[in-house]
Design an enzyme around this catalytic site. Structure first.
Site, short mmCIF file in Angstrom:
data_model
loop_
_atom_site.label_atom_id
_atom_site.label_comp_id
_atom_site.label_asym_id
_atom_site.label_seq_id
_atom_site.Cartn_x
_atom_site.Cartn_y
_atom_site.Cartn_z
N CYS A 11 90.30 35.58 0.54
CA CYS A 11 90.12 37.02 0.32
C CYS A 11 88.75 37.19 -0.33
O CYS A 11 87.94 36.27 -0.32
CB CYS A 11 91.26 37.62 -0.51
SG CYS A 11 91.36 37.09 -2.23
N ARG A 17 94.96 38.41 -3.51
CA ARG A 17 95.67 38.13 -2.27
C ARG A 17 95.73 36.66 -1.90
O ARG A 17 96.81 36.13 -1.61
CB ARG A 17 95.03 38.93 -1.12
CG ARG A 17 95.16 40.43 -1.31
CD ARG A 17 94.32 41.20 -0.32
NE ARG A 17 92.90 41.03 -0.61
CZ ARG A 17 91.92 41.47 0.16
NH1 ARG A 17 92.20 42.10 1.29
NH2 ARG A 17 90.66 41.31 -0.18
N ASP A 129 93.53 45.16 -0.33
CA ASP A 129 93.18 44.64 -1.65
C ASP A 129 93.86 45.51 -2.70
O ASP A 129 93.56 46.70 -2.80
CB ASP A 129 91.67 44.66 -1.83
CG ASP A 129 91.21 43.91 -3.07
OD1 ASP A 129 92.04 43.65 -3.97
OD2 ASP A 129 90.02 43.59 -3.14
#
Length: 166
Positions: A11, A17, A129
């Site tokens: 990420c 994440r 996100d």
């Protein structure tokens, strides 16, 4: 042939994440009894959080589901493209960044989107996100990651079965 599949989750900052995906896949692989056949790591395209634990809010939300996130953030390195069999990204920005960084076409073919493995959330094209969102954002991300990690394990099972038949 090596029976270990090496997976890298990516990420942006490697604090929400991707470390959550790493922790979820580790736990799921252990429950399925295949933890010894999968090597799992995570990284970010941005290196500003290097050495940090995952975001406190993500660790808290993951812990409520039984996942322990202990990974220390790091930035993607060129050697990751050779080391890992699958590099699984969370969104299009990560996908495009890694394609630019890939040292070869063969390396770029190892890059996948996390949502390619989701079965219960077919309408999602990326994992959002949650950094600037509230608690619900982290929960939604964990839902998507759990779905995707189940899909990853299923795909590894079907790949292994196809290899045995062929």
């Amino acid at each position: 042939m090596n029976d270990t599949t090496k997976i890298l989750f990516v990420c942006l900052g490697n604090i929400c994440r991707s470390p959550a995906a790493e922790g979820i896949l580790r736990a799921m692989a252990a429950r399925r009894g295949v933890a010894d056949r999968i090597e799992i790591d995570s990284a970010g395209t941005y290196g500003g959080h290097a050495g940090q634990l995952p975001d406190t809010r993500m660790r808290r939300a993951a812990a409520q589901r039984g996942y322990e996130l202990t990974h220390r953030a790091r930035q993607v390195r060129e050697e990751d493209f050779e080391r890992f069999d699958r590099i699984i990204v969370m969104d299009d920005m990560n996908y495009e960044t890694l394609h630019r960084l890939a040292p070869s076409r063969a390396a770029a073919q190892r890059i996948f989107r996390m949502t390619e493995f989701c079965r219960r959330h077919p309408g999602h094209s990326y994992v959002p996100d949650p950094y600037y969102e509230g608690h619900e954002g982290f929960e939604r991300v964990l839902d998507l990651l759990e779905d995707g990690c189940e899909g990853i394990l299923d795909s590894l099972d079907s790949t292994k079965a196809a290899t045995r038949k062929g």
